[in-house]
Design a protein around this motif. Structure first.
Motif, PDB file in Angstrom:
ATOM      1  N   LYS A 308       0.826  -1.202   0.000  1.00  0.00           N
ATOM      2  CA  LYS A 308       0.000   0.000   0.000  1.00  0.00           C
ATOM      3  C   LYS A 308       0.864   1.257   0.000  1.00  0.00           C
ATOM      4  O   LYS A 308       0.610   2.198  -0.772  1.00  0.00           O
ATOM      5  CB  LYS A 308      -0.934   0.001   1.213  1.00  0.00           C
ATOM      6  N   HIS A 309       1.866   1.283   0.856  1.00  0.00           N
ATOM      7  CA  HIS A 309       2.741   2.460   0.919  1.00  0.00           C
ATOM      8  C   HIS A 309       3.457   2.689  -0.411  1.00  0.00           C
ATOM      9  O   HIS A 309       3.502   3.814  -0.913  1.00  0.00           O
ATOM     10  CB  HIS A 309       3.767   2.285   2.039  1.00  0.00           C
ATOM     11  N   ILE A 310       4.011   1.628  -0.962  1.00  0.00           N
ATOM     12  CA  ILE A 310       4.736   1.762  -2.231  1.00  0.00           C
ATOM     13  C   ILE A 310       3.791   2.201  -3.348  1.00  0.00           C
ATOM     14  O   ILE A 310       4.127   3.075  -4.154  1.00  0.00           O
ATOM     15  CB  ILE A 310       5.413   0.431  -2.589  1.00  0.00           C
ATOM     16  N   GLU A 313       2.432   5.982  -2.308  1.00  0.00           N
ATOM     17  CA  GLU A 313       3.402   7.033  -2.011  1.00  0.00           C
ATOM     18  C   GLU A 313       4.586   7.082  -2.978  1.00  0.00           C
ATOM     19  O   GLU A 313       5.321   8.072  -2.993  1.00  0.00           O
ATOM     20  CB  GLU A 313       3.924   6.867  -0.576  1.00  0.00           C
ATOM     21  N   VAL A 314       4.769   6.034  -3.762  1.00  0.00           N
ATOM     22  CA  VAL A 314       5.895   6.008  -4.699  1.00  0.00           C
ATOM     23  C   VAL A 314       5.409   5.889  -6.147  1.00  0.00           C
ATOM     24  O   VAL A 314       5.730   6.735  -6.984  1.00  0.00           O
ATOM     25  CB  VAL A 314       6.874   4.859  -4.370  1.00  0.00           C
ATOM     26  N   ALA A 315       4.635   4.844  -6.437  1.00  0.00           N
ATOM     27  CA  ALA A 315       4.216   4.598  -7.820  1.00  0.00           C
ATOM     28  C   ALA A 315       3.242   5.653  -8.332  1.00  0.00           C
ATOM     29  O   ALA A 315       3.445   6.229  -9.411  1.00  0.00           O
ATOM     30  CB  ALA A 315       3.595   3.205  -7.930  1.00  0.00           C
ATOM     31  N   LEU A 316       2.185   5.930  -7.577  1.00  0.00           N
ATOM     32  CA  LEU A 316       1.165   6.864  -8.071  1.00  0.00           C
ATOM     33  C   LEU A 316       1.678   8.290  -8.240  1.00  0.00           C
ATOM     34  O   LEU A 316       1.306   8.963  -9.211  1.00  0.00           O
ATOM     35  CB  LEU A 316      -0.070   6.833  -7.167  1.00  0.00           C
ATOM     36  N   PRO A 317       2.538   8.809  -7.358  1.00  0.00           N
ATOM     37  CA  PRO A 317       3.084  10.155  -7.607  1.00  0.00           C
ATOM     38  C   PRO A 317       3.924  10.244  -8.879  1.00  0.00           C
ATOM     39  O   PRO A 317       3.984  11.310  -9.500  1.00  0.00           O
ATOM     40  CB  PRO A 317       3.929  10.420  -6.354  1.00  0.00           C
ATOM     41  N   THR A 357      -4.536 -10.024  -1.966  1.00  0.00           N
ATOM     42  CA  THR A 357      -5.829 -10.687  -2.073  1.00  0.00           C
ATOM     43  C   THR A 357      -6.650  -9.985  -3.142  1.00  0.00           C
ATOM     44  O   THR A 357      -6.321  -8.874  -3.574  1.00  0.00           O
ATOM     45  CB  THR A 357      -6.588 -10.648  -0.742  1.00  0.00           C
ATOM     46  N   ALA A 358      -7.738 -10.617  -3.537  1.00  0.00           N
ATOM     47  CA  ALA A 358      -8.581 -10.027  -4.580  1.00  0.00           C
ATOM     48  C   ALA A 358      -9.077  -8.650  -4.175  1.00  0.00           C
ATOM     49  O   ALA A 358      -9.092  -7.711  -4.973  1.00  0.00           O
ATOM     50  CB  ALA A 358      -9.757 -10.951  -4.886  1.00  0.00           C
ATOM     51  N   LYS A 359      -9.462  -8.498  -2.910  1.00  0.00           N
ATOM     52  CA  LYS A 359     -10.007  -7.208  -2.483  1.00  0.00           C
ATOM     53  C   LYS A 359      -8.950  -6.104  -2.517  1.00  0.00           C
ATOM     54  O   LYS A 359      -9.294  -4.918  -2.614  1.00  0.00           O
ATOM     55  CB  LYS A 359     -10.623  -7.316  -1.093  1.00  0.00           C
ATOM     56  N   ASP A 360      -7.670  -6.475  -2.452  1.00  0.00           N
ATOM     57  CA  ASP A 360      -6.623  -5.458  -2.538  1.00  0.00           C
ATOM     58  C   ASP A 360      -6.644  -4.731  -3.877  1.00  0.00           C
ATOM     59  O   ASP A 360      -6.268  -3.553  -3.963  1.00  0.00           O
ATOM     60  CB  ASP A 360      -5.247  -6.089  -2.315  1.00  0.00           C
TER      61      ASP A 360
END
Length: 504
Positions: A308-310, A313-317, A357-360
């Motif tokens: 989630k952090h990566i 905070e890293v990929a989406l920016p 997981t799928a929900k992720d």
């Protein structure tokens, strides 16, 4: 306005049907009934993709598309009508009738798709695959055999049949058409920031393509559909910029190899290392134009423990950056976002060892929408009063087809992705069932009937909204809670906050 600070009280009042009132106060977001600014997702698929298949077991198989379409058809039957399934097959298999949702390609579309493949690869490479497939097919016809036959292997993992070239040509055309659907159905935001309804598109194609470099077919991939679609988008508008997000568990070295030469494109990949193709093993920004970001992650990474952090905070920016001071560098607001949507990072997928997981994937969809401004509840300065980019996704990997697989299978993950893209406001509840497609549908049927566990929603509730700060996470209209299979955790994660408001 009354404020009930206890979520327990909220549930008791809701389920007993004792809440009645004549006036209500809601934000403009709540009155819209939708968090996502997307009005629909157009899903394009080729029912003749099974003409590309191995003569022995291979994880890259036609059933990958079949189970996804079956799950989405069931989802439509259960009320998610914002998903439109479109069959692009040029000639349907025996016994399959043409429907209003069939839209085969014209010869001009296929010729154009080939020209994009030549740009992504080379005339020599495309011609080699075409000749190898069609020469073998003609030889079988001359020998009085079925035209469909196995040709052989390009490498240990990547195979060809007599129809593989044409299946891949249609797959390329499918990605290009999906890009066009996304681009052609974008509506600019109004000055108040509350407009922006548009369509996204998903190309459910196989085989995957993101490993195919400009000169080499490999890793199940014959041609690079994502690169061809990206070049189409760049060529069709000389000032358009694009971003490609690759969440397949394997590094898409083919997309990076091709797009590194185009300064109006960015590519970011989150992938397991060590793993095939044993590249992109250092985090950083690379390429001739510094437009390629590689984000390696270790095995067993989960959404809450690292991913989630990566991702956020890293990929989406790097994918979308309105603030030059961010680590991603200069301001970058693309007109189109393409997602290489691979689902082999599922914990149950045997081709890798990441533990999503799928929900992720629903979380990822919503985070992506929020970042690029495709959520109607966005209040940040970054997403106000501007036109968000168009959004197109295409299937890459994902090979877990078993029903009831721990954490979900390919069909579950695709369904969660689309439901995340079409997120509707609703009080979300999880009842502890497994994340198989069957249990997803049973929950949807149960919730849509107004039944939660053993309690039935009754009484005249009017219109209310459950909020946490500025975020509306629950809504009811005319005596029935609008329940959608999103995330019960959305409520639970706020229980430790000082105040949980029920606005009446």
């Amino acid at each position: 306005m009354q404020r009930y600070h206890s979520p327990v009280l909220f549930l008791l009042l809701s389920l007993s049907g004792e809440v009645t009132h004549d006036a209500y106060a809601l934000s403009s977001v709540a009155s819209s009934g939708r968090l996502s600014a997307l009005s629909s997702v157009k899903v394009l698929y080729d029912s003749t993709n099974n003409w590309h298949r191995s003569i022995q077991y291979h994880p890259e198989q036609p059933e990958r598309i079949k189970v996804c379409i079956e799950a989405l058809e069931e989802t439509r039957k259960n009320g998610l009508t914002s998903v439109d399934l479109i069959n692009v097959a040029s000639s349907l298999p025996a016994g399959e009738e043409t429907t209003e949702h069939s839209a085969p390609f014209t010869q001009e579309e296929l010729e154009y798709a080939r020209s994009m493949l030549v740009q992504a690869h080379s005339e020599e490479h495309v011609q080699h695959i075409e000749t190898r497939c069609r020469t073998s097919r003609q030889r079988r016809i001359d020998d009085g055999k079925n035209p469909l036959g196995f040709v052989g292997y390009i490498d240990d993992d990547t195979y060809l049949t007599t129809e593989s070239y044409d299946v891949c040509l249609r797959a390329t055309a499918t990605w290009i058409r999906a890009v066009n659907i996304a681009l052609d159905h974008t509506i600019s935001k109004k000055e108040d920031g509350n407009e922006s309804l548009q369509h996204a598109a998903l190309a459910l194609t196989r085989p995957p393509g993101h490993h195919a470099t400009s000169r080499l077919s490999n890793g199940f991939c014959i041609f690079n559909f994502a690169a061809a679609a990206a070049l189409h988008a760049l060529q069709s508008d000389p000032i358009r910029t694009i971003s490609v997000l690759d969440w397949d568990v394997h590094y898409g070295q083919g997309v990076a190899d091709i797009l590194q030469h185009y300064e109006r494109a960015r590519y970011v990949s989150i992938h397991q290392t060590p793993a095939f193709p044993y590249e992109g093993e250092k985090r950083g920004i690379h390429g001739i134009h510094k437009n390629i970001m590689t984000i390696p992650i270790p095995a067993d990474t989960t959404w809450t423990c690292g991913y989630k952090h990566i991702f956020e905070e890293v990929a989406l920016p790097f994918l979308y950056n309105s603030y030059p001071t961010e680590p991603a560098g200069d301001k970058w607001e693309p007109g189109l976002v393409i997602v290489c949507a691979g689902y082999d990072a599922l914990d149950s997928d045997e081709l890798a060892s990441v533990s999503l997981t799928a929900k992720d994937y629903g979380h990822m969809s919503r985070s992506l929408l929020n970042r690029i401004g495709l959520r109607n509840d966005s209040t940040s300065d970054e997403t106000k009063n501007r036109t968000p980019p168009s959004l197109m996704l295409g299937l890459e990997g994902g090979y877990q087809l078993g029903k009831g697989a721990a954490g979900g299978n390919l069909a579950d993950a695709v369904t969660e992705t689309i439901e995340g893209l079409l997120e509707m406001k609703g009080l979300t509840m999880r009842d502890g069932e497994s994340s198989s497609a069957t249990s997803y549908e049973s929950r949807r049927r149960k919730w849509s009937s107004g039944v939660v566990g053993d309690a039935t929603v009754a009484g005249s509730l009017g219109l209310f909204a459950l909020t946490t700060g500025d975020a509306v996470i629950g809504e009811a209209v005319g005596g029935a809670i609008a329940l959608q299979p999103l995330k019960w955790e959305t409520l639970l994660e706020h229980l430790d906050r000082p105040r949980l408001d029920l606005q009446l």
